[in-house]
Design a protein around this motif. Structure first.
Motif: not given
Lengths: 478, 203
Positions: A64, A66-67, A126-127, A178-179, A181-184, A188, A191-192
């Motif tokens: 999804d 991540l990689y 995260l990766t 993350y805070g 844009t709401g995504s890691t 994402g 986009t944000a």
């Protein structure tokens, strides 16, 4: 979890599994198996590199997003595996003289390679972080691998403390991103950022992330650890630090900047320009007074990172391709230089690191002197060598993006940098001979050195190929 | 009603325990009070419906961190009287930190009234029908399984590193050899002696 995703991470799987298996070999056979483990590790790196020909080289997104298995990651991984293999290959001889070589050396490098593979293939913050920590932890241990040696222990401790600080800064940046844009995931975040402009919080996150990454590539003003760590670490480890993690961290920085923060180009461009200028200037000026060759190489690596960042500052696909080409040529030059440095041993076979001890090398060891000269000319960017082509590419990309001033400054500074490289050549060829070094003992090292020197001199024959793969790598970023 | 009662019970005990952590003269007592405070914080988290964090508090903080503190306090011979000696000279700096912390709490309370942070692109929506332990587990072992495994690798490297840097083969230690121990028979180890009266034992 689907098998397709798992297959795309084949290089990391191969390295992790062989690392675990070799750990068992080392545990039961003891340190006597260090050479065997080293050769098997090189075989594992070769297999991991071979898998890149398949889906791991161009498969697309795994887990999804991540990689990401693409040409960019594959290009960087080939460089990383090459550099890692060389630093495993040259280790036994360095550790042979009164030091302990332990089987864990090669295994730690394998795990560091897993981490670096994650770094360049990350599609998610995260990766990125997990890969970075995996690489860093292995590196801290490698830096203090000669635990009886106080300089090596000091290097490991300094690297650990400052590395932990940098990780903290990076994590803070990631949590801000993350805070706000709401995504890691890179997609994402991109986009944000592009939807409603760059908010203040996102800007702060961007600055912190870039600061954390600047530490990992040892760019000014986060370079303080580099000379001490490079000087204190065992020389094969220094060769590793100067090549593979540099490629990984640069690849990571390029990917984060282009993919996650692509729409905020104006914001990070000025940061990258400043960091590039400062690194080039500092790397050139501070190296002049050095008497230790490993410290000098540390400043040289700071300087080179600055030049590579010039390509990133362009912010275009040409710029990214130039960075990748620069890294490829830089790895060959650096590995070659360190192969020469590892030949510097006194009559008893103990390593020597003083530049003064190189005096008159041209009379006692003609081949080594010639190789040294080739690599130093190349690092200085003197035209017939490949080092010139690398610099030409990044400056060309910078001019293409309208950053003429940056390119002009970089060219001027590379003249200052040339001074200390040429000083080494002068010491080798024109100074009164100092004590003679021990004769070369290893055919492998000589062969590697010859290959690296040949690539640096005749590399222009490889140019069409290098152009093709680096353009493909740049095109894989979106 | 019972929630209100439980809340005040946990909260009062926690604040009391926290105060005693600071004021206890014996550092071992401090750590024990800290454990009490953690347990009650866990209780408060359960009242909030965050049972995963409650368990983390108990397992990680009580089970690992507090025990580690206890070890440090007991094994390192720290002279706490000496540590307290600089109290007055560090007072201004301590006050500064206290003021900063108080300001942060006030700021946090002010922002709290604005409302929670909206996460526009959550990786997964907060499910209403399952417990949050289940929700975290489902996410951790499906979507993020790759990173979960890689984090395991990070821990493995840390372990290898600790062993590489500190382990050395010492001579003169008696390692355990299970095979030899199992092969040992009573007749190898036990000798019957007809011990005459009035004489010493010959060893």
């Amino acid at each position: 979890m689907d098998m397709a995703s798992l297959l795309m991470t084949a290089p990391e799987l191969v390295l992790s599994v062989s690392g675990l298996a070799l750990l068992m070999v080392a545990a039961y056979a003891g340190d006597g198996s260090a050479r065997l483990v080293g050769w098997l590790s090189i075989a594992a790196l070769a297999v991991a590199g071979w898998t890149l020909c398949g889906t791991p080289g161009h498969g697309g997104e795994a887990f999804d997003g991540l990689y990401r298995a693409d040409a960019f990651g594959a290009f960087a991984k080939v460089l990383i595996y090459l550099a890692a293999a060389v630093s495993i290959l040259v280790a036994p001889r360095f550790f042979a003289t009164g030091r302990e070589i332990r089987a864990e050396y090669a295994i730690l490098i394998l795990f560091a390679c897993v981490g670096m593979g994650l770094m360049v293939s990350a599609g998610d913050m995260l990766t990125l972080y997990v890969g970075l920590e995996l690489n860093s932890l292995a590196s801290y241990v490698l830096a203090s691998f000669m635990r009886q040696d106080s300089r090596s222990a000091e290097a490991g401790l300094k690297y650990f403390v400052l590395g932990a600080l940098a990780s903290g800064i990076l994590l803070y940046g990631i949590s801000l991103l993350y805070g706000f844009t709401g995504s890691t995931s890179y997609a994402g975040i991109a986009t944000a950022m592009s939807e409603d402009g760059l908010s203040n919080g996102e800007l702060f996150g961007l600055v912190f992330v870039l600061a954390g990454l600047a530490f990992k590539i040892s760019a000014v003003p986060f370079h303080m650890w580099t000379p001490d760590v490079y000087e204190g670490s065992p020389t094969p480890v220094t060769a590793f630090f100067a090549s593979a993690p540099k490629v990984a961290a640069m690849g990571l920085t390029v990917r984060v900047a282009m993919e996650a923060m692509g729409s905020a180009l104006d914001s990070w461009q000025q940061i990258v320009i400043f960091v590039a200028l400062a690194s080039i200037l500092f790397g050139a000026v501070a190296a002049i007074g050095q008497t230790n060759i490993k410290r000098l190489m540390a400043y040289s690596s700071i300087n080179n990172v600055g030049f590579a960042l010039v390509g990133l500052a362009a912010g275009t696909a040409e710029g990214v391709a130039a960075v990748m080409s620069y890294l490829a040529i830089y790895v060959v030059m650096t590995i070659g230089s360190f192969l020469c440095i590892m030949q510097m041993r006194d009559a008893d076979g103990r390593p020597v690191e003083e530049i003064a001890s190189l005096a008159g090398l041209s009379q006692s060891r003609k081949g080594l002197a010639a190789a040294f000269a080739i690599f130093m000319f190349s690092l200085a960017g003197i035209p017939p060598m490949m080092g010139f082509w690398a610099k030409f590419l990044v400056f060309d990309a910078a001019v293409g993006a309208g950053l003429t001033g940056l390119a002009a400054f970089g060219i001027a500074m590379s003249v200052i940098g040339a001074f200390y490289y040429l000083k080494i050549i002068k010491t080798i060829y024109f100074d009164e001979p100092a004590a003679v070094y021990a004769p070369a003992g290893s055919r492998i090292e000589n062969a590697l050195m010859a290959v690296a020197a040949a690539v640096i001199v005749l590399g222009y024959l490889l140019n069409p190929f290098l152009d093709k793969v680096s353009t493909a790598a740049a095109a894989a970023l979106h | 009603m019972i929630q209100v009662f439980a809340f005040y019970l946990f909260a009062c005990i926690m604040i009391g325990a926290a105060a005693l952590t600071i004021f206890a003269r014996n550092p071992v007592h401090s750590v024990l009070w800290l454990i009490v405070a953690f347990f009650n914080a866990g209780g408060l988290m359960i009242l909030l419906g965050a049972e995963f964090i409650a368990m983390l508090l108990v397992i990680v903080y009580v089970g690992a961190v507090a025990v580690l503190f206890l070890f440090v306090v007991m094994m390192l011979n720290i002279d706490f009287a000496e540590l307290r000696a600089g109290f007055v000279s560090y007072l201004p700096f301590g006050m500064l930190i206290a003021i900063v912390l108080a300001a942060e709490i006030l700021l946090g309370l002010g922002i709290w009234s604005v409302g929670p942070i909206e996460l526009a692109q959550r990786a997964a929506p907060v499910p209403a029908d399952i417990h949050n332990i289940q929700a975290i587990g489902a996410l951790l072992y499906t979507r993020y399984i790759f990173l979960f495994e890689m984090a395991g690798l990070v821990l493995l490297v840390a372990m290898i590193g600790a062993i590489v840097l500190t382990h050395r083969g010492r001579s003169g230690v008696r390692g355990q050899n299970i095979d030899r121990q199992n092969r040992r028979r009573p007749q190898d180890a036990i000798v019957n002696i007809a011990q005459p009266v009035g004489k010493g034992v010959e060893l």
